[in-house]
Design an enzyme around this catalytic site. Sequence first.
Site, PDB file in Angstrom:
ATOM      1  N   HIS A  29     102.682  71.204  91.932  1.00 36.58           N
ATOM      2  CA  HIS A  29     103.296  72.312  91.552  1.00 36.58           C
ATOM      3  C   HIS A  29     104.556  72.854  92.412  1.00 36.58           C
ATOM      4  O   HIS A  29     105.700  72.523  92.130  1.00 36.58           O
ATOM      5  CB  HIS A  29     102.541  73.555  91.188  1.00 36.58           C
ATOM      6  CG  HIS A  29     103.339  74.663  90.394  1.00 36.58           C
ATOM      7  ND1 HIS A  29     104.430  74.747  89.868  1.00 36.58           N
ATOM      8  CD2 HIS A  29     102.610  75.950  90.354  1.00 36.58           C
ATOM      9  CE1 HIS A  29     104.616  75.808  89.517  1.00 36.58           C
ATOM     10  NE2 HIS A  29     103.524  76.464  89.598  1.00 36.58           N
TER      11      HIS A  29
ATOM     12  N   HIS B   7     110.350  66.052  84.920  1.00 35.75           N
ATOM     13  CA  HIS B   7     110.064  67.413  84.882  1.00 35.75           C
ATOM     14  C   HIS B   7     108.981  67.292  83.536  1.00 35.75           C
ATOM     15  O   HIS B   7     109.269  66.882  82.548  1.00 35.75           O
ATOM     16  CB  HIS B   7     111.112  68.599  84.780  1.00 35.75           C
ATOM     17  CG  HIS B   7     110.631  70.122  84.770  1.00 35.75           C
ATOM     18  ND1 HIS B   7     110.097  70.610  83.749  1.00 35.75           N
ATOM     19  CD2 HIS B   7     110.475  70.889  85.859  1.00 35.75           C
ATOM     20  CE1 HIS B   7     109.726  71.813  84.094  1.00 35.75           C
ATOM     21  NE2 HIS B   7     109.977  71.965  85.497  1.00 35.75           N
TER      22      HIS B   7
ATOM     23  N   ASP C 158     113.830  70.730  92.395  1.00 38.52           N
ATOM     24  CA  ASP C 158     113.458  70.525  93.866  1.00 38.52           C
ATOM     25  C   ASP C 158     114.378  69.531  94.493  1.00 38.52           C
ATOM     26  O   ASP C 158     114.534  69.249  95.748  1.00 38.52           O
ATOM     27  CB  ASP C 158     111.989  69.865  93.797  1.00 38.52           C
ATOM     28  CG  ASP C 158     110.973  70.789  93.112  1.00 38.52           C
ATOM     29  OD1 ASP C 158     111.137  72.021  93.572  1.00 38.52           O
ATOM     30  OD2 ASP C 158     110.329  70.598  92.279  1.00 38.52           O
TER      31      ASP C 158
END
Length: 382
Positions: A224, A264, A319
């Site tokens: 996560h 994702h 990210d």
Amino acid sequence: MSVELKRGLEGVLVAESELSHVDGEVGKLVYRGYDIEELARGASYEEVLYLLWHGALPTREELDAFAADLAAERDVDDDVLDTIQTLADAGECPMAALRTAVSMLSAYEPEVDADPEDFDATRRKGRRLTAKIPTVLAAFERARQGEEPVDPDPDLSHAGNFLYMLTGTEPDAVSEETFDMALTIHADHGLNASTFTALVIGSTMADIYSSVIGGIGALSGPLHGGANQDVMEVLYEVDESNKDPVEWVKAARDAGRRIPGFGHRVYKVKDPRAKILEEKLRDLSESSGDTKWLDYTTAIEGYLTEQGLVENGIAPNVDFYSGSVYDSMGIPMDMYTPIFAMSRVGGWIAHVVEYQEDNRLIRPRARYTGPKDASFVPIDER
């Protein structure tokens, strides 16, 4: 009656929310109807908190009062700071230190005995938590560097004050704006794992501290909250190899390695938050004159796009660029996920209050697959 098993609750609706919507097919994220790109570029994190917690963007007067109230809650009790020092001396990781400190903060909460259905009190408690988490994190980082904590400055923004407490120096305009945007784009993202964890806890009418601690615990998992650190570790590995980044990625993929920062659970195209951070990485690179991370990330993204990953729904996520942005501001890698928590706490609080206002205990079921009709044998006969 047979009920279809949905592992990971994939595709299962468990709640309705007015807070945020993720359209993974077109790469769109909205908070209460406002596009994330407009909010990131035009609103401060304080404005976004107000929007999430109160349902509308504030007027100038409302924002000034809200920001002043938030800034007034930044101080942390000396006992908490002493514990932070102890955790730093023991080599504790930042997320574990944050979890412990937030639990300890509840002992100093002036409205600890407030009625669980007093949602204004819950928002006030949430405001205190949101204000103090940056102080806790900055103090922890300074403690493990052997430095004294820096007192918060009520005249600085939420983003600017954290960077000031972290370094002891007021940030330049580019860094403050970039960090504020990073907080904004991480503030909420539907019912992700940490938000759902906070919601499950909140559905028992537990206090907001318990929900936030649960959210921190869920966010600490590598599936996560830890991907931005994974990306940065890969970029450092590329740099230390002295190889062209594209050649490095080719070799890594041939060896069966997964490139972090791509793919994702919801987005099938490039994450809109990644687009925003890519632009800010360009600004930081231009400001510092060091374009290394920008060169590496854009080269890797370009190559993987050419290889058809994006066409197959595996696109850059937030990210992929956030680690480079934080590194460019001198923030240690293991602080990236705590910073994620520092931002996402605003969304956790908003979701818990929204759900509790029309509460139903979250209580799913599991299909039993164990033995049936086992015969009990007394212990002396086994």
